[in-house]
Write an enzyme that holds these catalytic residues in place. Structure first.
Site: not given
Lengths: 357, 591
Positions: B2, B30, B77, B103-104, B469, B473, B476, B492, B586
């Site tokens: 947060c 954040r 968050w 926060n926490g 993946e 990556k 990207e 093939h 994102k």
């Protein structure tokens, strides 16, 4: 915050070159190795430096004076790195200080990251870490578990030579790191960009590659470059350097202040001619570091070699570089000669790969 | 993750509200789901808060009209309780005289809440944070002054925290921190305190570091800090001048968020597993639904699709009919009776997945979701909500969320199979060990691959989704053309492109290694350069190999960080910013 910079090591990986020359005073692209650390720390806000030196401290002082920073030197009395830290720590009044190894070449953001981690983590100590893959046994390794631990194997993360630590009563720096970690007082960050620990000849050659890759061509207006010379991309030519007729500087390459390149010579691929060095006519220099005021006779061929300050290489000297002998940190599969400062090599010599004089 | 900001000034002004809004805007990176601001004047403490973005909430709640001499701001968050207006911070006591942002995680909040309720305190949210203002209120009721009451409240809470509090009648902001950052910014006629430097960097470059377990208060012109034992700290000796930019300060020493987030994977996996253990009831219900289902349609996009493919292979091997479905191709599947849909999305907002869910719901399907954002759109649309707890991910390329998806799906798979999930308690250690043991080698691989224009990633069995993946990556973020195939398929067609020096990366999951070895030899016979990432079993004849040892059930978690680090170091070597890959967002919210 004060910085304690270590510059009193024996430079064993560069012997015999470092018998009389302090490793941190070797220059790369016009700047002594120690000044890369001090400059980085200065740009991160450090204003005062304590430098631990040995009996060759004057070589270090001479270089650091060029940076216009406030510093004092301490001669190391106790043995080893731990002794150097303890000797230097006596000159630090603050509770917390930066400990920096003077043989690291890294961009100044590396030191900013160190400060940043310290501030953001709120921890009393910070260690910098780098990923390593060559010569792993030559580094101090750490393992990241719940706590960070110093280990001897099973890791590819190495201590990166810049730390923030509180003053403490310790005899072993590595044990002290373990202790701070066990007390949950330690933060760390991983540095993923350029970083070179200068320990072996191949590190100096690698440093040339890393540093020259980032540079753009700059040719001083005060340099004398012949109209018939050919200057390629990524070439830096400093004040009062002379490049004679038909010489080719292919680049990336560095020609230092007052350096001299004779007619028809070729300087190429990550080579550096430091201040006042001279190479005669018809030479070829590749992947080599020619230290200040060294002289290379005409028709010589130097590759993957390091020529010390004031050394004199005769005419028609050839350095062979392949196969490379044994490399501790094998970044290339070639290594030429390591010629100590003030030594002379006879005309016509052929130096075997890995020759150390 | 947060974001917290506090400002205290000499004079009451609504200009401070604007300043707090600008600080909050700089905390947006954040990640958050709700926003709130508290203002304190001589006579009045006011809180305005809501779910939404800073821009939305500021507009909706007229936050710029708030006035006072002390302000708290917060971006939340969600962890305890969904993202709602009433769960947004700041939280207040019963009389609206104390406001707190936090926060926490407060571990003992349930016990404290029960005790406080027994004493007559009225709670207005489901958060752990709300116990703090009530605790302060309770201690003040018992005769303590504001600072003593704040200190007593902090002393009794257990867990991690960065806490700010304002109290009516006090011209100061109280603070405390443990395991969460909190930095003081020293201004001209006002002082700041925030969870990171960038939030107040335009207003002051003078910062004071608050250490672990320390607490104190700021006034408009002074700072007081004391350590855990109550000894005052010499604050001037802590003062630092910051001369770096906001973006580098927020990465906490790392050059990029991506690398920081790869290094956060162990904790992300640990928190995810612990979240699943705490929500065993839902997991068991989902497992039962899957066991009963005719077919399991696993719908996802990008990296999440690879996690979904991995899960599908696990299920198919056990006789279930699982169909991995690329979300944008949702129209290719017609649902039949007793099918169940598992939707996987990091953000819970991926449009392709949303559209697939919509269609399948219309066809009468039950939806299970796995997302990293509590009460995200996809979660809300689901019958069963499973959550990863990877924390916000700022780098565009998914890293710790992918590893957390794999951990979540392994957990679910084990419950479906009625196996013990005990082995997953060590999952975060596997990830952590792999990072320590291989980062240097992954860097070397990445830097070698950075010199290439094309790469094949090949695997067999459960290694195939990881090969996919790996290729994604490096495409990207390093912009190197890479394709992935089941290794047996390579002969093939794909092998036609292989020539001297062509790089082929083998993902050796630790099964089917003999077959993979043959494929490697085929590639070497065409003079390819072979790289292998192997778990437990070496591939002979590979030119370069990273070998790690791990519990074979956790091989995917061992491989995931390695392929991510390879891509990261390849991008850095090529001079690209891996946090902001070109043409990518994102969260993909367009078709």
């Amino acid at each position: 915050m004060k910085a304690l910079v270590l510059a009193a090591g024996k430079g064993e990986g560069l012997l015999p070159y470092t018998e009389k020359t302090q490793k941190e005073s070797i220059t790369v692209l016009g700047k002594a190795i120690i000044n890369y650390s001090i400059d980085g720390l200065k740009k991160s806000g450090v204003k005062e430096f304590v430098i631990v030196v040995n009996e060759r401290g004057n070589q270090i002082e001479e270089e650091v004076e060029k940076l216009n920073v406030s510093f004092e030197t301490v001669i190391q009395k106790r043995q080893g790195i731990d002794g150097a830290i303890l000797d230097g720590m006596e000159k630090i009044d603050d509770d917390v200080f930066i400990l920096s190894f003077g043989d690291i070449i890294a961009p100044y953001n590396f030191y900013k990251s160190l400060m940043n981690t310290y501030i953001m983590s709120g921890k009393q100590a910070v260690v910098s870490l780098v990923p390593v893959s060559e010569g792993i046994q030559t580094y101090g390794l750490v393992k990241i578990t719940d706590k960070l631990r110093i280990v001897k194997e099973s890791s590819t993360l190495a201590l990166a030579g810049a730390y923030i630590i509180p003053k403490g009563d310790f005899t072993s720096f590595l044990d002290y790191i373990d202790f701070l970690s066990s007390q949950d007082k330690l933060a760390y960050f991983i540095w993923s960009e350029d970083w070179i620990d200068i320990g072996y000849p191949e590190d100096l050659l690698y440093a040339l590659e890393v540093l020259l890759k980032k540079k753009e061509s700059v040719i001083s207006e005060n340099a004398e470059v012949s109209k018939t010379a050919i200057i390629g991309k990524g070439v830096i030519i400093e004040d009062y350097a002379v490049v004679e007729d038909y010489a080719i500087i292919k680049g990336p390459a560095y020609i230092g202040k007052n350096a001299y390149v004779g007619s028809y010579s070729l300087v190429r691929d990550y080579s550096s001619l430091e201040e006042g060095s001279k190479i005669g006519a018809y030479c070829e220099i590749a992947h080599s570091l020619i230290e200040p005021f060294a002289e290379v006779g005409s028709k010589s061929y130097l590759t993957y070699s390091i020529i010390g300050k004031n050394a004199k290489i005769g005419a028609s000297v050839i350095t062979a570089s392949y196969p490379p002998h044994v490399l501790t940190r094998p970044r290339f599969n070639k290594l030429g000669a390591l010629i100590s400062p003030n030594t002379s090599i006879k005309h016509g010599s052929i130096l075997e790969p890995g020759t150390k004089i | 993750m947060c974001g917290i900001i506090g400002v205290v000034a000499n004079k009451e002004s609504n200009k401070l509200a604007e300043l707090v809004v600008s600080c909050l805007t700089r905390l947006e990176y954040r990640g958050y789901d709700s926003v709130g601001v508290a203002s304190l004047s001589n006579n009045f403490l006011e809180v305005r808060k809501a779910k939404g973005t800073v821009e939305e909430v500021v507009k909706k709640k007229n936050i710029k009209d708030m006035s006072g001499f002390a302000f708290l701001g917060h971006t939340r968050w969600a962890t305890h309780g969904p993202p709602t207006d009433y769960n947004a911070h700041p939280h207040t006591d019963c009389n609206n005289e104390i406001a707190v942002v936090h926060n926490g995680t407060i571990r003992n909040f349930k016990e404290l809440r029960d005790e406080l309720q027994a004493l007559g305190h009225k709670f207005k949210s489901e958060t752990d944070t709300e116990v703090i203002p009530h605790l302060i209120e309770e201690y003040m009721k018992r005769g303590m002054d504001a600072f003593q009451a704040f200190k007593s409240a902090i002393k009794i809470i257990q867990g991690s925290y960065a806490v700010l509090a304002i109290i009516k009648g006090e011209k100061r902001i109280f603070f405390a921190r443990r395991d969460n950052p909190l930095i003081i910014g020293v201004g001209e006629d006002k002082n700041f305190i925030a969870s990171d430097i960038p939030s107040f960097l335009p207003y002051t470059k003078k910062v004071i570091i608050i250490g672990e377990g320390e607490l104190g208060y700021i006034t408009p012109s002074s700072v007081y800090i004391e350590d855990e034992k109550g000894n005052p700290i010499d604050v001037l000796s802590r003062m630092q001048i910051i001369d770096w930019d906001a973006s580098s300060a927020s990465k906490e020493g790392y050059t990029h968020f991506m690398l920081k987030e790869i290094h956060e994977s162990p904790i992300a996996v640990k928190d995810t597993i612990s979240g699943f253990l705490n929500d065993m009831e839902t997991v068991k219900e989902v497992a039962e639904e899957i066991r009963r289902a005719n077919r399991i349609i696993v719908i996802a996009a990008g990296t999440s699709y690879h996690a979904g493919l991995y899960f599908s292979l696990l299920l198919n091997r056990k006789g279930y009919t699982a169909i991995p479905l690329i979300a944008s191709e949702y129209y290719n599947i017609k649902l039949s009776k007793n099918d169940i849909v598992l939707a996987i999305s990091q953000s819970g907002e991926t449009l392709d997945v949303k559209m697939g869910i919509k269609k399948f719901k219309e066809e009468g399907a039950k939806i299970v979701s796995l997302t990293n954002v509590i009460e995200s759109h996809i979660a809300r649309e689901s019958n069963y909500k499973l959550y990863m707890r990877a924390g916000p991910e700022i780098g565009v390329a998914a890293t710790k969320t992918f590893t957390s998806q794999l951990a979540s799906l392994l957990f679910l798979y084990s419950v479906i199979e009625r196996e013990s999930v005990d082995y997953l308690e060590k999952a975060h250690e596997v990830v952590r060990n792999v990072i320590t043991e291989t980062e240097g080698l992954a860097k070397k691989f990445g830097e070698e691959l950075a010199k290439k224009s094309n790469i094949y990633y090949l695997g067999r069995g459960l290694g195939v989704p990881l090969a996919m993946e790996g290729a994604l990556k490096i495409k990207e973020i390093a912009y190197i053309h890479a394709e992935a195939y089941p290794a047996g398929e390579s002969k093939h067609g794909p092998i036609a492109l292989v020539e001297k020096g062509f790089p082929v990366v083998f993902i050796n999951y630790g099964e089917l290694d003999d077959e993979l070895e043959k494929n490697l030899q085929e590639m070497k016979a065409r003079f390819a350069i072979t790289y292998s990432i192997s778990v437990n079993k070496k591939l002979n004849f590979s030119d370069f190999e990273i070998l790690v040892n791990a519990d074979e059930r956790l091989s995917a978690l061992a491989i995931a960080p390695i392929i991510q680090m390879i891509a990261y170091y390849a991008a850095v070597k090529r001079g690209y910013d891996p946090d902001k890959p070109r043409n990518l967002a994102k969260t993909v919210t367009v078709e």
